[in-house]
Design an enzyme around this catalytic site. Structure first.
Site, PDB file in Angstrom:
ATOM      1  N   ASN A  37      -2.213-105.691   6.037  1.00  0.00           N
ATOM      2  CA  ASN A  37      -0.883-105.845   6.642  1.00  0.00           C
ATOM      3  C   ASN A  37      -0.346-107.281   6.526  1.00  0.00           C
ATOM      4  O   ASN A  37      -0.919-108.208   7.091  1.00  0.00           O
ATOM      5  CB  ASN A  37      -0.988-105.435   8.119  1.00  0.00           C
ATOM      6  CG  ASN A  37       0.354-105.097   8.727  1.00  0.00           C
ATOM      7  OD1 ASN A  37       1.402-105.229   8.085  1.00  0.00           O
ATOM      8  ND2 ASN A  37       0.325-104.662   9.983  1.00  0.00           N
ATOM      9  N   HIS A 122      -1.464 -94.631  21.834  1.00  0.00           N
ATOM     10  CA  HIS A 122      -0.894 -95.867  22.384  1.00  0.00           C
ATOM     11  C   HIS A 122       0.255 -95.564  23.334  1.00  0.00           C
ATOM     12  O   HIS A 122       1.319 -95.131  22.892  1.00  0.00           O
ATOM     13  CB  HIS A 122      -0.319 -96.722  21.254  1.00  0.00           C
ATOM     14  CG  HIS A 122      -1.335 -97.380  20.414  1.00  0.00           C
ATOM     15  ND1 HIS A 122      -1.034 -98.399  19.540  1.00  0.00           N
ATOM     16  CD2 HIS A 122      -2.666 -97.179  20.298  1.00  0.00           C
ATOM     17  CE1 HIS A 122      -2.132 -98.793  18.919  1.00  0.00           C
ATOM     18  NE2 HIS A 122      -3.139 -98.060  19.349  1.00  0.00           N
ATOM     19  N   ARG A 147      -4.528 -95.899  25.278  1.00  0.00           N
ATOM     20  CA  ARG A 147      -4.447 -97.351  25.416  1.00  0.00           C
ATOM     21  C   ARG A 147      -3.122 -97.674  26.091  1.00  0.00           C
ATOM     22  O   ARG A 147      -2.081 -97.140  25.680  1.00  0.00           O
ATOM     23  CB  ARG A 147      -4.511 -98.010  24.033  1.00  0.00           C
ATOM     24  CG  ARG A 147      -4.667 -99.508  24.096  1.00  0.00           C
ATOM     25  CD  ARG A 147      -4.519-100.150  22.722  1.00  0.00           C
ATOM     26  NE  ARG A 147      -3.134-100.385  22.395  1.00  0.00           N
ATOM     27  CZ  ARG A 147      -2.717-101.150  21.385  1.00  0.00           C
ATOM     28  NH1 ARG A 147      -3.591-101.738  20.581  1.00  0.00           N
ATOM     29  NH2 ARG A 147      -1.433-101.323  21.144  1.00  0.00           N
ATOM     30  N   GLU A 238     -10.230-104.553  24.798  1.00  0.00           N
ATOM     31  CA  GLU A 238     -10.309-104.819  23.354  1.00  0.00           C
ATOM     32  C   GLU A 238      -9.942-106.254  23.010  1.00  0.00           C
ATOM     33  O   GLU A 238      -9.027-106.826  23.600  1.00  0.00           O
ATOM     34  CB  GLU A 238      -9.344-103.850  22.662  1.00  0.00           C
ATOM     35  CG  GLU A 238      -9.326-103.964  21.160  1.00  0.00           C
ATOM     36  CD  GLU A 238      -8.399-102.945  20.528  1.00  0.00           C
ATOM     37  OE1 GLU A 238      -8.117-101.911  21.167  1.00  0.00           O
ATOM     38  OE2 GLU A 238      -7.930-103.200  19.406  1.00  0.00           O
ATOM     39  N   HIS A 314     -10.530 -99.033  14.387  1.00  0.00           N
ATOM     40  CA  HIS A 314      -9.112 -99.352  14.273  1.00  0.00           C
ATOM     41  C   HIS A 314      -8.421 -98.229  13.501  1.00  0.00           C
ATOM     42  O   HIS A 314      -8.963 -97.721  12.518  1.00  0.00           O
ATOM     43  CB  HIS A 314      -9.009-100.665  13.483  1.00  0.00           C
ATOM     44  CG  HIS A 314      -7.627-101.191  13.314  1.00  0.00           C
ATOM     45  ND1 HIS A 314      -6.809-101.508  14.379  1.00  0.00           N
ATOM     46  CD2 HIS A 314      -6.926-101.500  12.198  1.00  0.00           C
ATOM     47  CE1 HIS A 314      -5.665-101.976  13.923  1.00  0.00           C
ATOM     48  NE2 HIS A 314      -5.701-101.990  12.607  1.00  0.00           N
ATOM     49  N   ASP A 318      -1.001 -99.455  10.125  1.00  0.00           N
ATOM     50  CA  ASP A 318      -1.130-100.309   8.931  1.00  0.00           C
ATOM     51  C   ASP A 318      -2.243 -99.821   8.009  1.00  0.00           C
ATOM     52  O   ASP A 318      -2.387-100.324   6.907  1.00  0.00           O
ATOM     53  CB  ASP A 318      -1.354-101.773   9.320  1.00  0.00           C
ATOM     54  CG  ASP A 318      -2.620-101.981  10.128  1.00  0.00           C
ATOM     55  OD1 ASP A 318      -2.985-101.087  10.923  1.00  0.00           O
ATOM     56  OD2 ASP A 318      -3.250-103.032   9.964  1.00  0.00           O
TER      57      ASP A 318
END
Lengths: 404, 404, 404, 404
Positions: A37, A122, A147, A238, A314, A318
């Protein structure tokens, strides 16, 4: 069998992706994600100018040999550009190997070790209320883990908080020249515990809650935050601090039992072997694309399994669907899977990368087609030319460059 | 696909072997070695009475799930009997997976990382001259590496020294009730350096020389021996002391740069993780059959690779050709291969276990058939019923039980 | 004197037991427990096929020599099957030695170091209320220490909770093919502190309370639980995490002063020497039958005494009255005794194994007869043939094999 | 003042170089080396596509701010491509700053801490005799320190040994597709001590002798070599093992007092902070171009000075005269300078990069012109287009990829 052709495809169906496609002399093709990214074209050049010439004519079944050839043969080891390029080759070769075997890649990795891959989404909002509404939305969608990020009173912008409500997507690489944010640790630390107090009050003890500090604290600040969050039973906190100093996590660890997750910026096992062997973390978030491909990522997860550390890869947007497909084959096969991040791609991205993985009831499931079960539609990809886009830069209130 | 049948075959074509054969409902079969020298029937019972009932009906492609099911599900973990039984299942499932894929197993492990598997042979003699003649014979056969053991003046018998000259085979499990030897560390330490002085004088610096202490020293004695052998540049000194106390190797390591090899008696990564992570050894000699199969052995070797430790797998005749075949698939595929022990089986054993691996010019090569490329001829096997045979027991001159 | 006969007796008076009986040429007999729950016949084969042949003709008074002969002579050391077999021999020889001396075994171990052996019982219930009623029952029976386990809201089954109310017995090995449970760490962690809050509220500070995690947490999760349980002053928290990685307990230890107990699955001193020498635990729960017999267990407890670690031996019903008798002789004699687990056997079991130990007022007392004071009624035993029974397997909600 | 222009110049006057040139709106220009041997175009793309757009308009005097902006702002940190790009910017800004001040850069770094920069040259030869002749030549040229490399009997090619006699240059990146060498540690270890025995016998104790292992040994092998070389008093043994596992050097350090030098492949302080803080090395060989520029390199050397570690910067021909000029300004200014490697560039390279540093009597002296005292002749550079050239790949005799 030999590698007959290899090419790098750069496309921007909503955001930029770099994909390596390898084709054998028997017509079998494989794909690998090479997206870094904001630094995409450096990886593209690494592949085009320095890797593809040595791939042509090689035996595509010699995955380990090729990995070592590229890693040791480069002389200059490690780092995000190098390891993303190696990852792309490795991923594509596993895709080819799966097709040769007529089996999904997870079968070559030991077969299914679980039924589905638990993902987290998210939820974010400028205000706590907005964020809670987003959590509720994920719960309705069947997610077991969310999250939560919110705006911080007194700060104009905050990491992880999208400007568009209801987007289910958040793209931080929002500008050709990096946008700049202002950061205050003091304001942040005062705010975050209130967010999770609200979340537990509203959603009870069952939903898994996560939070991303995004490298912005020092160890002692992270220790304080971890301890203050203990009543809310987070699944993980995190990236509490920048992690080049692995031993720096000892200080956090002494003070709190809040589980820690780190690793989306790591590129090799050496970036985390001390974090793992000293049990300074609980989840290792390295990815296929940035950590040297399936071959190397599996070694990281295997080391982690000895030390009670679980995977938590992850999975932001991206990473292309190619990386997500590869991640799911690893996730379903390893013994110490933890959680997989999952942000949905745009419809344009999904169309450019036709794929067979699917979401249901809070789980992702890898494709059962031979190989990775993902491809790139080159004609469609060609319709979306590269558009420069950078991640933001973060500064303290006095103008000091801080970690974004 | 399901496991439709599984059986344990015990046969003694010259020596005892225990083999697990698993057959799927689609008729694909796989084999795994379960031989534990001198304790064969305990593993056979473990498999027959406690493992096979839970295998029937399971999905044979779920290798990792099955491994964890047997390891964690047993509740009572580790140890030679348990891990040999698990290894047999794991090996057979990899054999089946290779056949499903239509590929030799090494392809599923990442493909060839080298051209051939360097092996070492066993030269032994009652006298130094006899041993040197044996070394010469191995050199003529193309071997690049030779383990040298000789009789020790004043001791009636010595580990590793066969009574039959020119046999190319040495079978220590020579009696139903263990034979007993007498040991003197003092005599041994005085003698060994002279053996290697002779070997270097006669064969020059090129041939790789190895020696097996077979667990008979204390760390400080091993440190002395290692230092005294330094002028002769051994490739490794094997099993210098019993290794339950892993930290015990620190003392040896402080005193000598003679490389150390350990591990043929280890059953899990926990038996050596400290030896590896503290870099107390240079070669890890764990085997497919005693260390939980391909799935677990690969994890040991991967951990080793981080710490500059290379593989050096045990390969005496107590491992059947099934284990040797599996070992060669691992050996050819891992990045940190070191050496493979190779003692030739009797013609009877080779006939009972038809196999496709072959020796040429100092190397062994795995078969290129799908799976492991080895099988068991059950009819032939049935002609050789089990014969009790035990490894010897060793005593000091005063009658104390010592390590054999 | 010589060993004239030895035989393995497998019987199932309610559950399976394996017993070794050794008889000397002078007609003195001794018994040793060899039961390995769910893997019984592997130990039986180890004894029958590989140990008994070498026992015949040996001097039964040479207990240490025989232990070393079996441990070192097997070549393949450690592990539950091997060490249970050695334990059975060792226990039987101590029984014989006691009879030779005309003394209870504890006299040979140094005599009574205390008046009685404090035991703890198992209180369990689907609900907290049911569990509290069970605690009350144990208090009435005179117990000073009670282990408390309850169902966890949202989980169908939980370790340690029997389905039959008021049984005073709990047999987890409940099925020939393992039953499968589903586990949620999240639900468990949210629930356990409430159980002990209730227990302290109801029973006050005097009663000793214990809890068994049964290997299901990671170190950081165990650290959190230990800290949250601190207000309730537990005597111990048992088996918080799988213990192959002994150094893993450092993390728990940093965060909580809740005492820790571990070891029912350990087989040798090497499975716990780091736990002990680094003072990572407070109670070592190794047993006679699984940790190499009285000879080896005493060495473990001796090492523990140097580091302020006390004994806390496993004593579930999977150990036969033979093992319980042996344990009590050790318990009464060592300086650093802590607690002895005590689950009552069924009347059928008690009948098959006539024994002289007795419970009174919260204590157990070893028999004062020569030897262990326990025997096996072979005719009665023969009425109860072996019935396959396995411990359950545990899976996470996503299907991953977890620790049971 | 602002940065008005920045461009990347790739040229191949004998070998490839990548140079960044930054020009301010006041017409002041600065240059920085960005050459990454064999991966040049990846750095060029990193700069062109991702760095130059953010440089334009920035204040060129804010060197620290720009360093942090590029390092933290990239999000993906570390690695050779990233850090070489940042190094080029940093070096160019220091050049500009010097010109702004009207001072040579070393003045801004604290001024001359010594009179000249001691350098070492490369003597190499297929045979020991040839190598000794080369040493003699360097001694005649006034060198006080010489690195000695020779061919190894039985190996076709060896690192550091040029094919052209008397060239004073050695360029390993000799082929577009990597050439492949074969390596034998055994042959190498048997040979090297004889080289230094000859050198000391011929040149006496005064000349400083160095040797480069080039990452090809394991720690225990390096320990042995270091010990065997002790009689010859080397100034340093370079790159004995691959250094991702920094703790791996402990083992070498236990066994030998031969000083160790490492670091030409390191990119940040995190690649060596453990090597330094545990005093595992004596010389840190990080370079301006690969370790983040003058700003970051100075921090590495500052940390080193705390632990008695001296600088020993890499200075092979793969670093352009721009890097050499920058290195000399650092070398002359820091308190803990050790040695500077110096291989002379071809006349074509010297013409493309006009520079003011000079060699005399074994020393190099930085230019006293304002800035770095080096420039690039763009017109001349344009005459030498990029030619792909790769470093070789090294394999063991069995075909395994080894470290080159």
């Amino acid at each position: 069998m030999k590698i007959a052709d290899a090419k790098v495809i750069v496309t921007c169906p909503g955001r930029n992706f770099v994909t390596l496609k390898i084709v054998t002399d028997e017509g079998i093709s494989g794909v690998g994600d090479a997206t870094l990214n904001g630094r995409e074209l450096a990886v593209a050049a690494y592949l085009n100018d320095h890797v593809i010439p040595v791939l042509l004519g090689r035996d595509p079944t010699r995955i380990e040999d090729t990995w070592q050839y590229l890693y040791r043969g480069a002389y200059w080891r490690r780092g995000p550009v190098t390891m993303s390029a190696i990852a792309a080759v490795d991923t594509a070769l596993w895709d080819i190997k799966g097709k040769l075997a007529g089996l999904p890649v997870y079968q070559l990795l030991g077969g299914r070790a679980r039924d589905g891959v638990t993902v987290y989404g998210h939820a974010n909002g400028e205000t706590v209320d907005e964020a809670m509404a987003e959590v509720a939305r994920y719960v309705e969608l069947g997610y077991r883990a969310v999250r939560v990020q919110t705006g911080v009173p007194g700060l104009a912008t905050t990491y992880g908080v999208t400007r568009e409500r209801g987007a289910l997507a958040y793209e931080p690489a929002d500008s050709a020249i990096p946008s700049e944010s202002v950061w205050s640790t003091r304001r942040y630390l005062a705010h975050v515990p209130t967010v999770f107090a609200s979340a537990r009050a509203e959603f009870g003890p069952d939903i898994q809650l996560l939070h991303d500090v995004h490298h912005r604290l020092t160890p002692i600040e992270a220790a304080r935050l971890g301890r203050e969050l203990e009543p809310y039973g987070l699944t993980w906190l995190e990236d509490p601090v920048p992690a080049e100093l692995q031993e720096g996590f000892r200080l956090i660890r002494q003070h709190t039992t809040t589980p820690l997750a780190v690793g989306e910026v790591f590129n090799t096992i050496w970036d985390c072997h001390q974090l793992i062997t000293e049990q300074l973390i609980d989840y290792i978030r390295t990815t296929v694309v940035h950590a040297g491909g399936i071959t190397h990522l599996r070694r990281i997860f295997d080391l982690a399994s000895l030390y009670h550390v679980r995977s938590g890869s992850h999975g932001a947007t991206d990473l292309s669907p190619v990386c997500m497909a590869a991640a799911l084959h690893v996730d379903i096969a390893i013994p110490n899977f933890g959680l997989q991040e999952y942000m949905r791609h745009t419809p344009e991205t999904d169309a450019v990368f036709p794929h067979g993985y699917r979401f249901a009831d809070g789980y992702l499931y890898p494709s059962d087609e031979p190989g990775l079960g993902v491809d790139i539609d080159e004609e469609l990809a060609a319709l979306y030319p590269y558009r420069p886009a950078s991640l933001p830069v973060n500064r303290l209130e006095d103008g000091t460059v801080h970690n974004w």
